[in-house]
Design an enzyme around this catalytic site. Structure first.
Site, PDB file in Angstrom:
ATOM      1  N   ASN A 108       3.671  -5.163   8.736  1.00 59.15           N
ATOM      2  CA  ASN A 108       2.688  -5.781   8.461  1.00 59.15           C
ATOM      3  C   ASN A 108       3.568  -6.879   8.419  1.00 59.15           C
ATOM      4  O   ASN A 108       2.726  -8.073   8.763  1.00 59.15           O
ATOM      5  CB  ASN A 108       2.912  -5.167   7.138  1.00 59.15           C
ATOM      6  CG  ASN A 108       2.135  -5.116   6.026  1.00 59.15           C
ATOM      7  OD1 ASN A 108       0.720  -4.866   6.906  1.00 59.15           O
ATOM      8  ND2 ASN A 108       1.984  -3.946   4.754  1.00 59.15           N
ATOM      9  N   GLU A 143       1.381   2.600   1.557  1.00 58.26           N
ATOM     10  CA  GLU A 143       0.320   4.019   3.569  1.00 58.26           C
ATOM     11  C   GLU A 143       1.472   5.040   2.996  1.00 58.26           C
ATOM     12  O   GLU A 143       1.215   5.709   4.014  1.00 58.26           O
ATOM     13  CB  GLU A 143       2.168   3.564   4.161  1.00 58.26           C
ATOM     14  CG  GLU A 143       3.408   3.792   4.123  1.00 58.26           C
ATOM     15  CD  GLU A 143       4.147   2.688   3.382  1.00 58.26           C
ATOM     16  OE1 GLU A 143       4.962   2.970   3.534  1.00 58.26           O
ATOM     17  OE2 GLU A 143       3.499   1.400   2.481  1.00 58.26           O
ATOM     18  N   ASP A 190      -4.350  -3.210   6.531  1.00 60.86           N
ATOM     19  CA  ASP A 190      -5.322  -3.551   5.434  1.00 60.86           C
ATOM     20  C   ASP A 190      -5.778  -2.044   6.410  1.00 60.86           C
ATOM     21  O   ASP A 190      -6.551  -1.574   6.107  1.00 60.86           O
ATOM     22  CB  ASP A 190      -5.797  -4.918   4.858  1.00 60.86           C
ATOM     23  CG  ASP A 190      -5.299  -5.507   3.428  1.00 60.86           C
ATOM     24  OD1 ASP A 190      -4.714  -4.164   3.002  1.00 60.86           O
ATOM     25  OD2 ASP A 190      -5.911  -5.917   3.112  1.00 60.86           O
ATOM     26  N   ASP A 225       2.949   9.540   5.530  1.00 62.33           N
ATOM     27  CA  ASP A 225       3.704   8.705   5.953  1.00 62.33           C
ATOM     28  C   ASP A 225       3.600   7.496   6.534  1.00 62.33           C
ATOM     29  O   ASP A 225       3.601   7.987   7.294  1.00 62.33           O
ATOM     30  CB  ASP A 225       4.725   8.421   4.325  1.00 62.33           C
ATOM     31  CG  ASP A 225       5.199   6.677   4.180  1.00 62.33           C
ATOM     32  OD1 ASP A 225       4.973   6.666   3.523  1.00 62.33           O
ATOM     33  OD2 ASP A 225       5.655   6.221   5.315  1.00 62.33           O
TER      34      ASP A 225
END
Length: 692
Positions: free
Chosen positions: A416, A452, A425, A408
């Protein structure tokens, strides 16, 4: 005037010999008509009869002369009658003729050997001869060929005259028996008979040859008329040219229609002057073939019309003799329209092939998209679940080791919020790229598990190897040097990794492996992130030999019947496992095993019917897999009944090979064809924003 009857007899015999030669020559010149040889043979036999008659003056040969002359003269007449019937193409039963001939010979023998009587023999010969000649005349009068009808009637009249002469001879023999004490006694009736025979014999030969020639001429006219009819009415162009100089001697109306040249414009002109050949090399090849073989069949050439336009012609030609010179008759079939259709078909086929290739590319893209994450281009969650399940049950059967890595991105939500979703992205794409680089084995699976989170399936990888890969993954992400200013762990993007290594034979389901790995990942996060936590369970045992099969939503094909039958097979497989765990003996297990196998066969039949209806392109291959599995299943079950197979081997095959591996792996190849269709543009395109 005194007439020598013996001389007349010899002359008549010689005439019959000449007639035989003439008819034989006529037969050799034209063997088209049946019957000519029979008539020539009949004249020859009659000539032999008159030669026998000439031996009557020798006392020692008298009996031989009587028998031979009578037998040959009547037999010759019968052969002539038979020949005329065959020439006229009349078929009659001739048994009665041979009966008549036999009776005639019996009379001759009786009145020669037992009671010698020349007059009776004369009457017997004349009566039978008159009957045969009358029958011959009737056949000629009633024949149906109109082309020589008059000649046939004249010839029939000659045979009636023959019959009349023989009837007069009967009257003479009955009324003046004294003159027949010897066959050569001179008398008016004797002279008339032999002289008449000479005249009628010559007339008969002449008229018969005339009738043959008339038939030949009439059939030649009919043949010419048929040829002209075909020549003028056929839709193909026909032309006749001289082989030596190509001078055109005849063309049909179709030639004018196809080429545009009028008949008067081409007759007696060389074909080269017309300019119909578009290629001189093809023309030379055509001429060379005809000169070498005399035949050309179905050759295609391009020709020019009078107006300059072109057409494609299929040419068949052969050489033949006409008026003493070699000629060529050529038939040209205009295939321009057919060639245009063929060209259109070729173009359509090419377009169809292009379309099929495009569809194949799009199908492959759709199949790839169905298992690919659109953002990172790694495998997606659906493919991860299917692969993990397949590897899990495969390794369970072989008792192999499975390692699963889950990782992760640390504090990705903050990333973000700080850098934006586009940067997020891009971050996920780069991490996906390094994961693919580090995990290099082809049978390992790297997937985006969700958001993620990523996962790596590593079959047949022990704890040490899995730990090495996990640490490489963590280091590779750090080496990307992606700035992360809001991270509580480091100034760049980092990952937390959980690793589990175990034997699937100790586990009940793939979901249990995921839960254990997720727990290791959780411990890595709780331990401060940017680290690897491993659980090595590969050396632990489990008292359960078998597990419970579980239905996963990812195993849905979205076809009601297929999914229903799949779930029933899972349910009944678990029932069978329960019986095994209860220690049931073989007698109680065999009916359950047979029922499960029959249920598999029924499911395969239903599945193939659905795939055929949906036009699944790999149906034949899939059906072959079904047949192979059924044959193997029956063989395995039979071996189990005969105590040559253990329970474990049987269950491994029926449950893991037939149900789990085939149903959960091979069957997924047809899922896109049986489920509801979705736009390909929507397949596999998921950003991290949509997940978050």
């Amino acid at each position: 005037m005194k007439v020598d009857i013996q001389t007349l007899t010899l002359v008549l015999g010689l005439i019959f010999i000449v007639q035989t030669l003439v008819l034989s020559v006529q037969y050799r010149l034209n063997r088209s008509y049946d019957g000519q040889l029979w008539m020539a043979l009949g004249n020859g036999v009659e000539a032999l009869g008159f030669l026998f008659l000439g031996l009557r003056s020798i006392p020692a040969l008298t009996l031989f002369s009587i028998l031979g002359s009578n037998a040959c003269i009547v037999l010759g007449m019968m052969l002539i009658f038979l020949g005329i019937l065959r020439f006229l193409e009349v078929r009659l039963p001739l048994f009665w003729m041979w009966v008549l001939y036999g009776l005639f010979l019996l009379v001759v023998l009786y009145f020669s050997l037992i009671q010698d009587s020349t007059p009776i023999r004369v009457v017997n010969l004349a009566l039978v001869s008159a009957l045969i000649n009358l029958l011959t005349a009737l056949a000629l009068f009633f024949q149906r060929n109109v082309h020589f009808k008059t000649t046939a009637r004249i010839l029939g009249s000659i045979f009636i005259a023959y019959a009349f002469m023989f009837l007069l001879r009967i009257v003479s023999a009955l009324t003046a028996t004294a003159q027949f004490s010897s066959i050569f006694n001179p008398s008016l009736s004797q002279s008339f008979f032999y002289a008449g025979g000479i005249v009628l014999g010559n007339l008969y030969t002449f008229m018969f040859i005339l009738m043959i020639n008339q038939r030949l001429q009439s059939e030649e006219r009919e043949t010419q008329q048929r040829f002209e009819l075909i020549f003028n009415t056929t839709p193909d162009a026909i032309l006749i040219t001289k082989l030596e100089d190509g001078l055109i001697t005849a063309v049909n109306p179709a030639f004018t229609r196809i080429t545009g040249f009028l008949k008067d414009e081409v007759i007696k002109k060389p074909i080269l002057h017309l300019g119909v050949w578009s290629n001189s090399e093809e023309r030379d090849r055509f001429t060379r073939i005809l000169k070498e073989t005399g035949l050309c069949e179905n050759e295609e050439f391009i020709f020019h019309r009078k107006d300059g336009t072109s057409f494609t012609g299929m040419v068949s030609a052969r050489t033949f003799m006409m008026e003493g010179q070699p000629h060529i008759i050529s038939v040209v079939h205009d295939i321009t329209a057919r060639k245009q259709v063929e060209e259109a078909l070729r173009e359509s086929e090419a377009k169809l092939q292009d379309l099929l290739q495009q569809l194949e590319v799009e199908k492959r893209y759709a199949q790839e998209s169905a298992i690919t994450d659109g953002l990172t281009l790694l495998y997606n969650r659906r493919h991860f679940d299917a692969t993990l399940r397949s590897d899990f049950y495969h390794l369970k059967r072989t008792e192999g080791i499975l390692s699963l890595i889950m990782l992760d991105v640390d504090h990705f939500k903050k990333y973000n919020d700080t850098y934006g979703h586009l940067a997020g992205d891009d971050c996920l794409r780069k991490i996906g790229g390094v994961l693919k680089q580090v995990v290099g084995r082809t049978h390992d699976t790297v997937a985006r598990y969700g958001g993620e989170e990523f996962a790596v399936i590593m079959p047949e990888t022990d704890a040490r190897g899995a730990l090495i890969i996990a640490n490489r993954l963590r280091s590779a992400v750090i080496d990307l040097q992606l700035p992360h200013s809001t991270s509580d762990v480091a100034s760049e993007v980092t990952i937390s990794v959980g690793v589990v290594t175990l034997r699937t034979s100790d586990m009940e389901s793939p979901e249990q492996v995921v839960a254990l790995t997720d727990q290791a990942l959780y411990e890595a996060k709780r331990g401060g992130r940017n680290r690897v936590v491993q659980k090595d369970l590969s050396n632990q045992g489990n008292s359960h030999q078998f597990m419970q099969l579980r239905w996963n939503s990812n195993d849905n094909s979205l076809h009601p019947l297929i999914d229903q039958e799949h779930q029933q097979l899972i349910l009944h497989s678990n029932d069978l496992l329960a019986l095994l765990l209860q220690g049931q003996d073989k007698e109680n297990l065999i009916p359950s095993l047979e029922n499960l196998l029959n249920e598999v066969i029924s499911h395969f039949n239903d599945e193939e019917a659905i795939l055929k209806e949906r036009s699944f392109p790999q149906l034949d291959e899939h059906a072959r897999l079904h047949r192979d599995l059924i044959d193997q299943g029956r063989d395995v079950l039979e071996r189990y009944k005969n105590d040559t197979l253990s329970q474990g081997e049987l269950i491994n095959f029926l449950i893991y090979e037939v149900i789990v591996h085939h149903m959960l792996t091979d069957d997924k190849k047809f899922f896109p064809y049986v489920g509801p269709s979705i736009p390909w543009s929507m397949v596999g395109r998921t950003s991290n924003k949509e997940i978050l």
